[in-house]
Motif scaffolding. Structure first.
Motif, PDB file in Angstrom:
ATOM      1  N   LYS A  27       0.435  -0.970   0.290  1.00 40.71           N
ATOM      2  CA  LYS A  27      -0.089  -0.264   0.053  1.00 40.71           C
ATOM      3  C   LYS A  27       1.071   1.447  -0.013  1.00 40.71           C
ATOM      4  O   LYS A  27       2.241   1.207   0.735  1.00 40.71           O
ATOM      5  CB  LYS A  27      -1.065  -0.272   1.234  1.00 40.71           C
ATOM      6  N   GLN A  65      -7.699  10.556  -2.442  1.00 40.66           N
ATOM      7  CA  GLN A  65      -7.103   8.730  -2.247  1.00 40.66           C
ATOM      8  C   GLN A  65      -7.523   8.290  -3.568  1.00 40.66           C
ATOM      9  O   GLN A  65      -8.824   7.916  -3.576  1.00 40.66           O
ATOM     10  CB  GLN A  65      -7.540   9.183  -1.061  1.00 40.66           C
ATOM     11  N   LEU A  67      -5.635   4.216  -3.197  1.00 42.15           N
ATOM     12  CA  LEU A  67      -4.440   3.215  -2.424  1.00 42.15           C
ATOM     13  C   LEU A  67      -3.674   1.735  -3.094  1.00 42.15           C
ATOM     14  O   LEU A  67      -3.033   1.596  -3.179  1.00 42.15           O
ATOM     15  CB  LEU A  67      -4.986   3.058  -1.126  1.00 42.15           C
ATOM     16  N   TYR A 352      -4.365   7.987   4.087  1.00 38.11           N
ATOM     17  CA  TYR A 352      -5.605   7.568   4.820  1.00 38.11           C
ATOM     18  C   TYR A 352      -7.311   8.067   5.005  1.00 38.11           C
ATOM     19  O   TYR A 352      -8.799   7.904   4.988  1.00 38.11           O
ATOM     20  CB  TYR A 352      -5.775   6.201   5.739  1.00 38.11           C
ATOM     21  N   GLY A 695      -4.065  -0.942   7.894  1.00 37.65           N
ATOM     22  CA  GLY A 695      -4.476   0.309   7.721  1.00 37.65           C
ATOM     23  C   GLY A 695      -4.881   1.188   8.546  1.00 37.65           C
ATOM     24  O   GLY A 695      -4.353   1.664   9.616  1.00 37.65           O
ATOM     25  N   TRP A 696      -5.190   2.718   7.695  1.00 37.66           N
ATOM     26  CA  TRP A 696      -5.447   4.182   8.602  1.00 37.66           C
ATOM     27  C   TRP A 696      -4.147   4.645   9.003  1.00 37.66           C
ATOM     28  O   TRP A 696      -4.516   4.738  10.748  1.00 37.66           O
ATOM     29  CB  TRP A 696      -6.665   3.917   9.167  1.00 37.66           C
TER      30      TRP A 696
END
Length: 791
Positions: A27, A65, A67, A352, A695-696
């Motif tokens: 990512k 955004q 990813l 994110y 994630g995030w």
């Protein structure tokens, strides 16, 4: 030395840089660079965006955004003027495979080193402190035996204002560009600022800023129109303008405006040449050209980058650990605090999630990171948040700088983080007089109230929100926003909020007493005792504490439930605040081990909700195992470490830390996917097919908490009201470690030895050679001291 190396990258020998060696990371892996006013997000491919003050209200360039593709950013093209071939100094947008690629992330800067057959280019990207622009410096080494003639061309799409410009046909109509041939600056501005301000209706506000790009070398040509740059139906892979000798020099009010300037360098065989570009946002078109010229030579650029490194070094150096776990050292000494400060407190944005706003509970908790390095920065955060409290004690859930508008919600925990952080600040500094300092209310700026009164207002409104059973109501969510519908009728109860409130009342009552407010101290002590009784009576569910009750009275986080039987926070905070009866605490944390502690840390709840429940909220609408619905929610998972440590469960504390560590998880990079040098907001749980995927990242409240809990509760060096408390809970096989930290003006160098290989307990403490009684070191009225601890 290459430490913690995966196929995508590694930490350098000191842990000060993370080096990415393959641009195709699972990512986007990013760096969030900010000086507190101006900031940027940049990915390992070169994608990203920049802003001034607020990442959503005042953005320099368009960015979306993605990813998967990561194909929006501020890009540069290098053209071989003799062959016409084009290259990028980063990976995107051409995505050519270079001979060698390297991307280095450090505190406040990013470096790319990309090698092609004819040349190697080093790109240094940083934001000088005190400025509202970024520097892109290119140093090119000619590997050939012939003269190399290169042109450098920038490309980004002007945004200028709100990031929400998806209707580009509308927004582009207000942007204009102009090249100033005297200063060599290509300016962009907008005749509309789409924020909630103004006195003459919507879409009728002046944008007071100017975006710009310039270069320290003569500019050959420029381009202000996207269509002319890439060509109709063209792409950034092969822009039409780069097939020509120069750009068209378009500018004005009638384009799809971009920031493109072109400049050239000629490099002798085997020699090095350089060129630097400067991009930013300013309110002062007169002063900015003067400021920019100060950075135009190599010496000033070297000095400026070194100044950025030194500034960050000085900010982080007051706290330093040295342990047998090198990954722990890297996280605490550098990366967790850098993430919390640059990403959360200053930038308030990431890849994110883009916010730009201040969360009332969020940045208050983040400011814990300042306590061991500069507690007055925590005090400043406290005062800022107090200004966003209403006279009735409620607060804005979040608010935007610039507009000062925010969200009023029925969240029930936000307001209590003000007294919580005040307590933490007073423990660190001993400065109880902060409670006498005055700040206005959000709804009455003319009314000044002491911070003590602000705290009392918060307590008073919470006391009005109790159920008939004597427990606090959850409203539209407590700490967990995802429990968004549990108590909308203000009937549902929060067991976690009961524990949280208990701990704050217990700690705040003595402060009220010291200020001579004996009646308030007595009231809070009584309320805390009542809460303890009610919590253990109504929250205990047999083997753990339940989480909440719905407006209907139905339990959440109970053995009676099919999904969401057990929640983490009720267990951890029963220990953290000591509201739970002692025998309940141990049983509850044993249940955490059994049901929640998984491969990547403690899950927020289990089992995951398999279908939405509109009487609980959006938490149940996440896919099972994702984020709060059965995933590891990193913020809460750090509290599990603290709870285990307080119970002197060294194995539980260490396993919770080790499994949560992004460095450890990042060793299986393809599975983990997220950056290994910062914490993620969440990691998928076992009910997700992507079990173990992070994630995030960056924009999470876990960074500040993680570093605090590691130092305070594993390494066991923490502030208390009566001195520096020494209370380690470590792996028994550790032989020694050290902690250096400031406390009330004195630098403590604490060296631990563990000859008996114990996990906890203290045999002896010496302060400058003198044995002390107990495990609390009284405040030392000197600049530094040496502490020797035998476990």
């Amino acid at each position: 030395m290459e430490n913690f190396k995966s196929k995508y990258g590694y930490f350098d020998s000191e842990g000060t840089e993370y080096v990415i060696i393959n641009p195709k990371t699972p990512k986007p892996w990013v760096n969030v660079i900010s000086n507190g006013v101006y900031g940027m997000v940049i990915s390992q491919t070169g994608g990203g965006f920049s802003w001034h003050t607020h990442s959503e209200f005042n953005r320099l360039n368009r960015w979306h955004q993605d990813l998967v593709q990561d194909n929006w950013g501020k890009y540069f093209y290098i053209k071989d003027k003799q062959t016409g071939e084009i290259f990028n100094p980063t990976f995107m947008p051409l995505a050519k495979t270079p001979v060698k690629y390297e991307c280095r992330y450090g505190t406040g800067y990013t470096k790319f080193k990309v090698e092609y057959p004819k040349f190697e280019v080093l790109t240094e990207i940083f934001i000088p402190f005190g400025e509202t622009f970024e520097v892109w410096r290119f140093i090119v080494n000619n590997k050939t035996k012939e003269e190399l003639k290169l042109s450098f061309t920038s490309y980004f799409e002007f945004c200028l204002g709100s990031s929400a410009d998806f209707h580009r046909e509308f927004h582009k109509s207000f942007i204009e560009t102009e090249f100033d041939e005297i200063t060599g600056i290509f300016w962009g501005t907008k005749r509309l600022w789409e924020i909630p301000l103004g006195d003459r209706g919507h879409w009728n506000i002046e944008y007071p800023f100017n975006g710009f790009i310039t270069c320290n070398q003569p500019i050959d040509s420029w381009e202000g129109d996207k269509e002319k740059f890439i060509g109709n139906y063209g792409s950034l892979l092969n822009p039409e303008s780069l097939k020509l000798m120069e750009l068209s020099c378009s500018q004005g009010k009638w384009n799809d405006s971009i920031g493109s300037i072109q400049s050239s360098v000629t490099i002798a065989p085997g020699k090095t040449g350089e060129i630097a570009f400067f991009l930013g946002i300013t309110e002062d078109k007169i002063e900015m050209p003067k400021r920019l010229r100060e950075y135009f030579n190599s010496e000033s650029l070297d000095k400026s980058l070194n100044s950025v490194k030194e500034k960050w070094g000085a900010m982080l150096s007051p706290l330093e650990i040295k342990t047998p776990d090198k990954g722990m050292d890297y996280l605490v000494n550098i990366w967790l605090r850098y993430q919390a400060i640059s990403g959360r407190l200053w930038g308030r944005t990431a890849y994110y999630q883009q916010s730009g706003a201040f969360g009332f509970r969020d940045q208050l908790q983040d400011s814990l990171v300042y306590l061991p390095i500069d507690p007055e920065l925590t005090a400043a955060q406290i005062k800022l948040h107090a200004k966003h409290q209403f006279q009735d004690g409620t607060v804005l859930h979040w608010w935007h700088p610039i507009s000062e508008t925010g969200l009023v919600t029925k969240m029930t925990d936000d307001l209590l983080w003000l007294p919580y952080i005040v307590i933490q600040y007073i423990e660190e500094t001993g400065n109880i007089s902060i409670l006498n300092e005055k700040e206005p209310y959000y709804d009455n700026p003319q009314k000044q109230a002491s911070l003590f009164e602000h705290c009392i207002a918060a307590f008073d409104i919470v006391f009005c929100r109790f159920s008939s059973r004597g427990l606090p109501l959850i409203g539209a969510g407590d700490w967990n926003d995802g429990l968004s519908a549990v108590g909308l009728e203000f009937k549902g109860e929060s067991m976690w909020l009961a524990a949280f409130l208990y701990g704050i009342l217990y700690d705040f009552a003595p402060l009220a007493g010291k200020l001579g407010r004996k009646e308030i101290a007595a009231q809070y002590e009584k309320k805390a005792l009542e809460l303890k009784i009610k919590f253990n009576e109504f929250a205990w569910d047999g083997k753990w504490f339940s989480r909440a009750t719905k407006d209907s009275g139905e339990k959440i986080g109970s053995r009676e439930n099919t999904d969401g039987k057990i929640f983490l926070n009720s267990q951890t905070w029963s220990v953290i605040t000591n509201i739970g009866y002692e025998h309940y605490q141990k049983t509850a944390m044993d249940s955490v081990k059994t049901f929640l502690l998984k491969n990547n840390g403690a899950l927020l709840l289990s089992p995951a909700y398999s279908s939405p429940d509109k009487y609980i909220g959006y938490l149940t609408r996440y896919a099972p195992g994702r984020r709060e619905n059965g995933g590891v929610y990193t913020h809460a998972a750090t509290w599990a470490i603290k709870a285990f440590a307080l119970l002197k469960d060294a194995e539980g504390a260490w396993e919770s830390y080790k499994r949560l560590s992004p460095i450890n998880n990042g060793m299986d990079a393809d599975k983990y996917a997220a950056e290994p040098y910062v914490t993620p907001g969440n990691i998928d749980g076992p009910e997700s097919p992507n079990y173990g995927m992070g994630g995030w990242t960056w924009y999470t409240g876990s960074a500040s908490w993680f570093q605090k809990i590691i130092v305070d509760y594993i390494l066991g060096v923490r502030a208390s009201g009566s001195g520096l408390l020494i209370d380690p809970v470590i792996p028994a096989d550790w032989e020694s470690y050290s902690v250096k930290r400031k406390y009330r003006g004195c630098e403590y160098s604490v060296n631990f030895s563990n000859p008996e290989r114990r996990s906890s307990g203290i045999t002896q403490i010496k302060v400058d050679g003198e044995i002390i009684i107990g495990n609390i070191i009284p405040q030392q009225n000197k600049s530094n001291c040496l502490v020797e601890v035998i476990i």
